[in-house]
Design a protein around this motif. Structure first.
Motif, mmCIF file in Angstrom:
data_model
loop_
_atom_site.group_PDB
_atom_site.id
_atom_site.type_symbol
_atom_site.label_atom_id
_atom_site.label_comp_id
_atom_site.label_asym_id
_atom_site.label_seq_id
_atom_site.Cartn_x
_atom_site.Cartn_y
_atom_site.Cartn_z
ATOM 1 N N GLY A 42 0.826 -1.202 0.000
ATOM 2 C CA GLY A 42 0.000 0.000 0.000
ATOM 3 C C GLY A 42 0.856 1.245 0.000
ATOM 4 N N SER A 43 0.405 2.304 -0.645
ATOM 5 C CA SER A 43 1.159 3.560 -0.673
ATOM 6 C C SER A 43 0.919 4.345 0.615
ATOM 7 C CB SER A 43 0.743 4.396 -1.884
ATOM 8 O OG SER A 43 -0.640 4.694 -1.841
ATOM 9 N N GLU A 63 4.475 2.254 -2.031
ATOM 10 C CA GLU A 63 4.077 0.902 -2.412
ATOM 11 C C GLU A 63 5.232 0.157 -3.067
ATOM 12 O OE1 GLU A 63 0.405 -1.296 -4.817
ATOM 13 O OE2 GLU A 63 0.682 0.880 -4.942
ATOM 14 N N ASP A 64 5.294 -1.147 -2.866
ATOM 15 C CA ASP A 64 6.282 -2.029 -3.485
ATOM 16 C C ASP A 64 7.710 -1.700 -3.060
ATOM 17 O OD1 ASP A 64 6.790 -4.271 -5.028
ATOM 18 O OD2 ASP A 64 7.246 -3.091 -6.817
ATOM 19 N N ASP A 92 -1.454 -6.083 7.197
ATOM 20 C CA ASP A 92 -2.425 -5.979 6.112
ATOM 21 C C ASP A 92 -1.820 -5.367 4.860
ATOM 22 O OD1 ASP A 92 -4.392 -7.045 7.734
ATOM 23 O OD2 ASP A 92 -5.120 -5.073 8.396
ATOM 24 N N TYR A 93 -0.696 -4.674 5.021
ATOM 25 C CA TYR A 93 -0.091 -3.967 3.893
ATOM 26 C C TYR A 93 1.327 -4.441 3.610
ATOM 27 C CZ TYR A 93 -4.061 -0.991 4.872
ATOM 28 O OH TYR A 93 -5.334 -0.533 5.093
ATOM 29 N N MET A 94 1.591 -5.700 3.941
ATOM 30 C CA MET A 94 2.899 -6.290 3.715
ATOM 31 C C MET A 94 2.747 -7.662 3.078
ATOM 32 S SD MET A 94 5.886 -4.893 4.595
ATOM 33 C CE MET A 94 6.807 -6.349 5.087
ATOM 34 N N CYS A 164 17.423 -0.478 0.700
ATOM 35 C CA CYS A 164 17.236 0.960 0.442
ATOM 36 C C CYS A 164 16.505 1.250 -0.855
ATOM 37 C CB CYS A 164 18.574 1.691 0.471
ATOM 38 S SG CYS A 164 19.761 1.163 -0.785
ATOM 39 N N GLY A 165 15.920 0.260 -1.497
ATOM 40 C CA GLY A 165 15.106 0.576 -2.660
ATOM 41 C C GLY A 165 15.048 -0.545 -3.667
#
Length: 304
Positions: A42-43, A63-64, A92-94, A164-165
């Motif tokens: 989720g964003s 998100e992501d 819920d958002y993982m 880190c990304g």
């Protein structure tokens, strides 16, 4: 005899204290080692200081975003680390990685960190990496990341690498994560100006840009001129060619003391940049680049 008994008791007590301290140290080390890899679904996901909706918000995640999961035993929450921030996110958002197939990037946290041939301290040392180096992460095994760096494939223990990304290119370019940089920077709108400051308690201009980009794997100097002359990225000299996430630099001769730059910020799009201003209405604000003061003294930009 009493003296010897007392001495023995003292020795035994010290031994017990030492054992407890060693146990605490070992536990602390274990708590820094990842147990899984996850991704946000989720964003604007809130990273909280505790496993509760009442806990304070440390930062926001897009998100992501790939994260290191430090504890997956909590009811409805995961303890995670991302970009050096440790906290809790709602389950819920993982999404927890199950097939061990992903593509992410990590930043080395320490100097002289060994990359080994296997996921064990018994593995052969293939190369050594230093603080803030970027590695491509492609797998996870027993608390170790499978990585590619310095031309070799190997493993780094997870407490020595911070996720880190997911948008860095192999060459270290920010690429499509430029919008992440802008979103991260905007979290600090309203933060006060502080000369020499480089933390959320107060920023000067280069301290702000340094802090933002540190969270994306870059180690910038703490001066506007130093950043402009750092050798990072590609220079851009036309405001119309700037893209969100580009560093932007200015030189007001009355304030530069003969240096190449007197101010720095980050381009956010639509002719505007975010920066920490020392003006009366200053702090971290968004200002126009296309006219007025900043247009007059624009030096150029850097695309990382």
């Amino acid at each position: 005899m009493t003296h010897l008994v007392g001495k023995a008791v003292r020795i035994a007590t010290l031994a017990m204290i030492a054992a407890v301290l060693l146990g605490v140290t070992a536990l602390a080390a274990e708590e820094d080692i990842a147990v899984a890899i996850g991704a946000t679904t989720g964003s604007s996901l809130r990273l909280r200081s505790g496993p509760s909706l009442d806990a304070s918000v440390i930062t926001m995640l897009d998100e992501d975003v790939p994260v290191a999961v430090l504890d997956n035993t909590l009811d409805g929450w995961y303890k995670i680390n991302y970009n050096g921030n440790t906290g809790f996110v709602s389950a819920d958002y993982m999404l927890i990685d199950q097939d061990n197939i992903f593509d992410a990037y990590g930043r080395v946290e320490g100097d002289g960190v060994n990359v080994r041939s296997t996921s064990s301290t018994d593995g052969q040392v293939l190369t050594v990496m230093n603080r803030n180096s970027i590695a491509t992460v492609s797998g996870f095994e027993d608390g170790w990341y499978k990585i590619t760096a310095n031309g070799v494939d190997g493993y780094i223990r997870s407490d020595y690498l911070t996720m880190c990304g997911s948008s860095f290119s192999a060459a270290g370019s920010l690429g499509s994560s430029a919008n992440d940089v802008v979103s991260f920077a905007k979290q600090y709108l309203g933060t006060r100006y502080a000369y020499g400051g480089s933390s959320p308690s107060g920023f000067d201009c280069s301290g702000f840009t340094m802090y933002v980009y540190k969270n994306f794997g870059y180690s910038l100097p703490h001066t506007a001129t130093g950043q402009w002359q750092s050798g990072y990225g590609t220079r851009i000299y036309n405001i119309s060619e700037l893209q969100p996430g580009d560093l932007v630099f200015f030189c007001d001769p009355s304030r530069s003391n003969g240096k190449a730059c007197s101010h720095a910020g980050i381009y956010v799009g639509n002719g505007q940049h975010i920066h920490s201003s020392s003006s009366r209405s200053g702090g971290v604000i968004i200002s126009d680049l296309t006219s007025g003061y900043y247009n007059t003294y624009f030096v150029g930009g850097i695309r990382l």
